[in-house]
Scaffold this motif. Structure first.
Motif, PDB file in Angstrom:
ATOM      1  N   ARG A  55     -11.066   5.890   9.979  1.00 10.24           N
ATOM      2  CA  ARG A  55      -9.837   5.093  10.013  1.00 10.24           C
ATOM      3  C   ARG A  55      -8.896   5.430   8.856  1.00 10.24           C
ATOM      4  NH1 ARG A  55     -10.656  -0.771   9.972  1.00 10.24           N
ATOM      5  NH2 ARG A  55     -12.696  -0.512   9.035  1.00 10.24           N
ATOM      6  N   VAL A  56      -9.234   6.512   8.120  1.00 11.25           N
ATOM      7  CA  VAL A  56      -8.382   6.898   6.986  1.00 11.25           C
ATOM      8  C   VAL A  56      -7.170   7.665   7.510  1.00 11.25           C
ATOM      9  CG1 VAL A  56      -8.246   8.215   4.837  1.00 11.25           C
ATOM     10  CG2 VAL A  56     -10.381   7.052   5.462  1.00 11.25           C
ATOM     11  N   VAL A  57      -5.987   7.105   7.291  1.00 13.35           N
ATOM     12  CA  VAL A  57      -4.766   7.811   7.663  1.00 13.35           C
ATOM     13  C   VAL A  57      -4.068   8.272   6.384  1.00 13.35           C
ATOM     14  CG1 VAL A  57      -2.570   7.693   8.862  1.00 13.35           C
ATOM     15  CG2 VAL A  57      -4.551   6.410   9.730  1.00 13.35           C
ATOM     16  N   TYR A  58      -3.750   7.310   5.539  1.00 18.01           N
ATOM     17  CA  TYR A  58      -3.154   7.619   4.233  1.00 18.01           C
ATOM     18  C   TYR A  58      -4.186   7.316   3.154  1.00 18.01           C
ATOM     19  CZ  TYR A  58       1.269   7.764   6.692  1.00 18.01           C
ATOM     20  OH  TYR A  58       2.279   8.075   7.544  1.00 18.01           O
ATOM     21  N   ASP A  59      -4.053   8.023   2.034  1.00 19.96           N
ATOM     22  CA  ASP A  59      -5.035   7.808   0.977  1.00 19.96           C
ATOM     23  C   ASP A  59      -4.357   7.464  -0.346  1.00 19.96           C
ATOM     24  OD1 ASP A  59      -4.304  10.262  -0.309  1.00 19.96           O
ATOM     25  OD2 ASP A  59      -5.393  11.305   1.296  1.00 19.96           O
ATOM     26  N   PHE A  60      -5.202   7.318  -1.354  1.00 13.52           N
ATOM     27  CA  PHE A  60      -4.787   6.940  -2.704  1.00 13.52           C
ATOM     28  C   PHE A  60      -3.710   7.896  -3.244  1.00 13.52           C
ATOM     29  CE2 PHE A  60      -6.651   6.355  -7.261  1.00 13.52           C
ATOM     30  CZ  PHE A  60      -5.668   5.426  -7.554  1.00 13.52           C
ATOM     31  N   VAL A  61      -3.927   9.203  -3.054  1.00  9.13           N
ATOM     32  CA  VAL A  61      -2.978  10.187  -3.586  1.00  9.13           C
ATOM     33  C   VAL A  61      -1.615  10.038  -2.908  1.00  9.13           C
ATOM     34  CG1 VAL A  61      -2.491  12.645  -3.814  1.00  9.13           C
ATOM     35  CG2 VAL A  61      -4.790  11.793  -4.241  1.00  9.13           C
ATOM     36  N   ASN A  62      -1.614   9.773  -1.605  1.00  7.99           N
ATOM     37  CA  ASN A  62      -0.350   9.542  -0.908  1.00  7.99           C
ATOM     38  C   ASN A  62       0.404   8.383  -1.539  1.00  7.99           C
ATOM     39  OD1 ASN A  62      -2.064  10.219   2.151  1.00  7.99           O
ATOM     40  ND2 ASN A  62      -0.629  11.586   1.095  1.00  7.99           N
ATOM     41  N   VAL A  63      -0.306   7.318  -1.868  1.00  8.64           N
ATOM     42  CA  VAL A  63       0.352   6.146  -2.449  1.00  8.64           C
ATOM     43  C   VAL A  63       0.866   6.463  -3.851  1.00  8.64           C
ATOM     44  CG1 VAL A  63       0.091   3.720  -3.072  1.00  8.64           C
ATOM     45  CG2 VAL A  63      -1.152   4.628  -1.111  1.00  8.64           C
ATOM     46  N   VAL A  64       0.032   7.155  -4.632  1.00  7.69           N
ATOM     47  CA  VAL A  64       0.433   7.520  -5.993  1.00  7.69           C
ATOM     48  C   VAL A  64       1.713   8.356  -5.959  1.00  7.69           C
ATOM     49  CG1 VAL A  64      -0.203   9.018  -7.934  1.00  7.69           C
ATOM     50  CG2 VAL A  64      -1.814   7.308  -7.103  1.00  7.69           C
ATOM     51  N   LEU A  70       1.384   1.151  -0.107  1.00 10.84           N
ATOM     52  CA  LEU A  70       0.032   0.657  -0.336  1.00 10.84           C
ATOM     53  C   LEU A  70      -0.505  -0.014   0.924  1.00 10.84           C
ATOM     54  CD1 LEU A  70      -2.225   0.211  -2.403  1.00 10.84           C
ATOM     55  CD2 LEU A  70      -1.096  -1.897  -3.084  1.00 10.84           C
ATOM     56  N   LYS A  71       0.350  -0.775   1.585  1.00 10.87           N
ATOM     57  CA  LYS A  71      -0.058  -1.494   2.802  1.00 10.87           C
ATOM     58  C   LYS A  71      -0.570  -0.537   3.870  1.00 10.87           C
ATOM     59  CE  LYS A  71       1.723  -6.058   3.397  1.00 10.87           C
ATOM     60  NZ  LYS A  71       2.587  -6.338   2.217  1.00 10.87           N
ATOM     61  N   GLN A  72       0.129   0.609   3.997  1.00  4.56           N
ATOM     62  CA  GLN A  72      -0.287   1.596   5.004  1.00  4.56           C
ATOM     63  C   GLN A  72      -1.639   2.198   4.665  1.00  4.56           C
ATOM     64  OE1 GLN A  72       3.328   4.012   4.549  1.00  4.56           O
ATOM     65  NE2 GLN A  72       3.586   3.913   6.780  1.00  4.56           N
ATOM     66  N   ALA A  73      -1.905   2.350   3.374  1.00  7.49           N
ATOM     67  CA  ALA A  73      -3.114   3.079   2.966  1.00  7.49           C
ATOM     68  C   ALA A  73      -4.341   2.186   2.859  1.00  7.49           C
ATOM     69  CB  ALA A  73      -2.865   3.785   1.635  1.00  7.49           C
ATOM     70  N   LEU A  74      -4.145   0.898   2.634  1.00  8.97           N
ATOM     71  CA  LEU A  74      -5.310   0.007   2.496  1.00  8.97           C
ATOM     72  C   LEU A  74      -5.995  -0.162   3.852  1.00  8.97           C
ATOM     73  CD1 LEU A  74      -4.112  -2.898   0.153  1.00  8.97           C
ATOM     74  CD2 LEU A  74      -5.878  -1.196  -0.340  1.00  8.97           C
ATOM     75  N   GLU A 103      -1.285   3.245 -12.440  1.00 10.59           N
ATOM     76  CA  GLU A 103      -0.836   1.949 -12.948  1.00 10.59           C
ATOM     77  C   GLU A 103       0.031   1.242 -11.911  1.00 10.59           C
ATOM     78  OE1 GLU A 103       1.361   2.200 -16.614  1.00 10.59           O
ATOM     79  OE2 GLU A 103       0.948   0.094 -17.082  1.00 10.59           O
ATOM     80  N   LYS A 104       0.885   2.026 -11.250  1.00 12.44           N
ATOM     81  CA  LYS A 104       1.769   1.448 -10.233  1.00 12.44           C
ATOM     82  C   LYS A 104       0.950   0.822  -9.103  1.00 12.44           C
ATOM     83  CE  LYS A 104       3.724   3.697  -6.926  1.00 12.44           C
ATOM     84  NZ  LYS A 104       4.302   4.778  -6.158  1.00 12.44           N
ATOM     85  N   VAL A 105      -0.084   1.548  -8.651  1.00 15.51           N
ATOM     86  CA  VAL A 105      -0.918   1.042  -7.564  1.00 15.51           C
ATOM     87  C   VAL A 105      -1.642  -0.227  -8.011  1.00 15.51           C
ATOM     88  CG1 VAL A 105      -2.950   1.533  -6.141  1.00 15.51           C
ATOM     89  CG2 VAL A 105      -1.203   3.296  -6.487  1.00 15.51           C
ATOM     90  N   LEU A 106      -2.181  -0.213  -9.231  1.00 12.77           N
ATOM     91  CA  LEU A 106      -2.912  -1.389  -9.714  1.00 12.77           C
ATOM     92  C   LEU A 106      -1.964  -2.584  -9.855  1.00 12.77           C
ATOM     93  CD1 LEU A 106      -5.270   0.304 -12.326  1.00 12.77           C
ATOM     94  CD2 LEU A 106      -5.871  -0.575 -10.070  1.00 12.77           C
ATOM     95  N   ASN A 107      -0.740  -2.321 -10.315  1.00 12.42           N
ATOM     96  CA  ASN A 107       0.236  -3.416 -10.435  1.00 12.42           C
ATOM     97  C   ASN A 107       0.571  -4.000  -9.065  1.00 12.42           C
ATOM     98  OD1 ASN A 107       0.348  -3.247 -13.182  1.00 12.42           O
ATOM     99  ND2 ASN A 107       2.184  -1.953 -13.223  1.00 12.42           N
ATOM    100  N   GLU A 108       0.692  -3.113  -8.082  1.00  9.85           N
ATOM    101  CA  GLU A 108       0.992  -3.602  -6.729  1.00  9.85           C
ATOM    102  C   GLU A 108      -0.145  -4.462  -6.193  1.00  9.85           C
ATOM    103  OE1 GLU A 108       2.705  -1.232  -3.390  1.00  9.85           O
ATOM    104  OE2 GLU A 108       3.126   0.209  -4.995  1.00  9.85           O
ATOM    105  N   LEU A 109      -1.382  -4.025  -6.457  1.00 11.64           N
ATOM    106  CA  LEU A 109      -2.539  -4.804  -6.004  1.00 11.64           C
ATOM    107  C   LEU A 109      -2.548  -6.171  -6.685  1.00 11.64           C
ATOM    108  CD1 LEU A 109      -5.245  -1.984  -5.985  1.00 11.64           C
ATOM    109  CD2 LEU A 109      -4.398  -3.228  -3.983  1.00 11.64           C
ATOM    110  N   THR A 110      -2.169  -6.189  -7.972  1.00 12.89           N
ATOM    111  CA  THR A 110      -2.093  -7.454  -8.698  1.00 12.89           C
ATOM    112  C   THR A 110      -1.053  -8.360  -8.038  1.00 12.89           C
ATOM    113  OG1 THR A 110      -2.644  -6.261 -10.708  1.00 12.89           O
ATOM    114  CG2 THR A 110      -1.758  -8.469 -10.987  1.00 12.89           C
ATOM    115  N   ALA A 111       0.100  -7.763  -7.722  1.00  5.75           N
ATOM    116  CA  ALA A 111       1.175  -8.539  -7.102  1.00  5.75           C
ATOM    117  C   ALA A 111       0.759  -9.069  -5.730  1.00  5.75           C
ATOM    118  CB  ALA A 111       2.433  -7.683  -6.982  1.00  5.75           C
ATOM    119  N   GLU A 112      -0.110  -8.337  -5.051  1.00  7.91           N
ATOM    120  CA  GLU A 112      -0.584  -8.744  -3.718  1.00  7.91           C
ATOM    121  C   GLU A 112      -1.623  -9.848  -3.803  1.00  7.91           C
ATOM    122  OE1 GLU A 112       0.101  -7.687  -0.467  1.00  7.91           O
ATOM    123  OE2 GLU A 112       1.882  -6.752  -1.350  1.00  7.91           O
ATOM    124  N   GLY A 113      -2.003 -10.236  -5.008  1.00  2.00           N
ATOM    125  CA  GLY A 113      -2.933 -11.348  -5.167  1.00  2.00           C
ATOM    126  C   GLY A 113      -4.391 -10.988  -5.013  1.00  2.00           C
TER     127      GLY A 113
END
Lengths: 270, 257
Positions: A55-64, A70-74, A103-113
């Motif tokens: 089910r992997v379409v997008y990955d961590f590197v794509n988001v970075v 992030l929503k697409q890759a999670l 850092e950007k990805v981690l901040n987004e995850l924080t913002a997502e609760g």
């Protein structure tokens, strides 16, 4: 407040990914919103252990790199509502990750609760491992009861207290949890393996859990089911205890005593 | 996508590394004598010194020579066959001079590792005693920020594998374990109140009266003032014991406390 947990070891093959999968699943079972990220770019495995590799379409590197959101890759776990997987890229190398991007990805995850982000570190102490640990609040240092793994873990413990954001900013140090995996009490008794006490003594910190060596781990990995979901295995139960301890609950250590073979087994082997 | 991905990668990496570099420490202002001395050195080891990068160290002169003289000395180094790449040490005057000369000032690491009045051949904190004057070894590689460069003690927390702790011009007290692959170094004596499993080097600047004390001996190596012993197997009579190490007329002694 999002807590970032890095699962790291220095040495390869000690059970980091198995631990990441079970830890993330265990936290989700407890009702926490959890994301587990595979930092092992180029050698991704976490998706296999979590059973979501198709089910992997997008990955961590794509988001970075801003090629996907992030929503697409999670990837939402099919068993647990509040568990998400962010897979690594298999086609890129570790230099594809940048500190700013992570850092950007981690901040987004924080913002997502998210309550917890579990970072599955690659082996080694190179860039991938460095980025996995850099932003962490907790570190689970996975160690096998043998000397080379212990020495590598010692190195990692040193890096955790010097080469991370908390260390660089002079904040409260990362909470270090030592997790002893592939523990075989029979071999410890025979003097072929370091004991829990040996490892604690050499590294100077106490263990947060001891996962017994178990055939169920391999079987669970091959089936794409985190071993913590295997109620019948000692390893699964030991991971449950470990997650509870990381969440601040007390659990006695189990499965440390050698299993005595029964009379029939001794006669007929087994 | 791949073209785009490439453009997203950095054009270069900027990394810090530590390299050994020869240092020309000028003792008197005499360009002609400098050429002569350096030519002799280059002839004696052409492979090592021809076109070798060197830094010019003026810190041992009573006062800084004027710009013309410094130019002459740089020229002297070039004519001897070496390549001056910078000035060493950093008073603000040297810094201004370096700026006028268009050369970098290589200061920081040296200042950390040498005493202010370092006539004693700057013994590197390593188990080698004499180092040639012109080619000092690079400072201790791989010092991590967590391991303070100068420390009276490193209380409480263990010195982990790969870390180094160096106590300059004083004793070092480690109130925790020193792991396999870790190094504790002091110009004075070393006291370790946890297990000593790594390396301990006392008297790093040559103090032969320095001693090493530890409460749980399992060391890989101990050294005092460059005299060292490695322990491929920990001697049974000392393993896990409280011991002290000292120098007795050049011989490294170990005894239980």
């Amino acid at each position: 407040m999002t807590e970032i947990i890095v699962v790291t070891s220095g040495k390869g093959g000690v059970g980091k990914t198995t631990t990441s999968a079970s830890l993330a699943t265990g936290l989700a079972i407890d009702g926490k919103k959890v994301a587990v990220i595979d930092f092992d770019v180029g050698l991704r495995n976490l998706d296999l252990i979590m059973g979501c590799e198709r089910r992997v379409v997008y990955d961590f590197v794509n988001v970075v790199h801003g090629e996907a959101t992030l929503k697409q890759a999670l990837i939402k776990d099919k068993r647990h509502e509040t568990l998400y997987v962010l897979a690594a890229s298999q086609t890129r190398d570790k230099d594809a990750l940048t500190q700013e991007g992570v850092e950007k990805v981690l901040n987004e995850l924080t913002a997502e609760g998210f309550d917890f982000v579990v970072c599955d570190s690659p082996a080694g102490i190179e860039k991938g491992a460095h980025l996995a640990m850099y932003f962490a609040d907790h570190a689970v240092v996975v160690v096998n009861p043998e000397v080379s793994s212990v020495r590598d873990s010692d190195r990692i413990l040193g890096l955790l207290s010097s080469k991370t954001r908390r260390a660089e900013k002079g904040e409260a140090p990362i909470k270090q949890h030592l997790l002893l995996t592939r523990y075989n009490p029979n071999r410890v008794e025979a003097g072929e393996m370091l004991s829990v006490k040996d490892v604690e003594e050499i590294l100077g910190i106490s263990v947060v859990g001891v996962i017994p060596e178990s055939e169920n781990v391999l079987a669970a990995s091959n089936a794409g089911v985190p071993v913590i979901l295997d109620e019948n295995s000692n390893a699964g139960q030991a991971y449950k205890d470990t997650v509870a301890r990381i969440l601040g609950n007390e659990r006695p250590l189990r499965f440390l005593e050698p299993v005595k073979k029964g009379f029939l087994k001794r006669v007929f082997g087994g | 996508m791949s073209a785009r991905a490439e453009s997203l990668e950095a054009a270069c990496d900027l990394r810090f590394g530590q390299v050994g570099i020869a240092c020309v420490r000028v003792r008197r202002v005499d360009a002609a004598a400098l050429v002569e001395e350096l030519e002799r050195r280059v002839r004696s080891a052409p492979q090592m010194f021809t076109r070798a990068a060197v830094v010019l160290d003026l810190s041992h002169l009573p006062r800084l020579p004027d710009d013309g003289m410094v130019d002459a000395m740089l020229e002297a180094i070039r004519s001897a066959g070496m390549l001056p790449v910078g000035l060493a040490y950093g008073t603000s005057e040297t810094e201004a001079l370096a700026e006028r000369m268009g050369l970098p000032l290589i200061a920081k690491f040296r200042a950390q590792y040498e005493p202010a009045q370092g006539e004693a051949a700057a013994a590197a904190p390593a188990p080698v005693a004499a180092t040639p004057r012109a080619a000092e070894p690079a400072p201790v590689p791989g010092v991590e920020p967590g391991a303070a460069a100068t420390a009276q003690h490193h209380a409480g927390s263990a010195v982990r594998s790969g870390q180094q702790v160096y106590a300059r011009e004083r004793d070092l007290v480690v109130a925790a374990a020193v792991a396999n692959g870790a190094e504790v170094i002091a110009d004075g004596s070393i006291h370790v109140y946890g297990s000593l499993r790594g390396r301990a080097m006392a008297g790093a600047q040559g103090d032969e009266t320095a001693r090493i004390f530890c409460s749980d001996f399992r060391a890989e190596l101990v050294a005092i003032a460059g005299h060292y012993r490695v322990f491929e197997d920990i001697p049974k009579e000392f393993e896990g014991q409280a011991v002290q190490c000292w120098l007795d007329s050049g011989k490294l002694m170990i005894a239980r406390l």
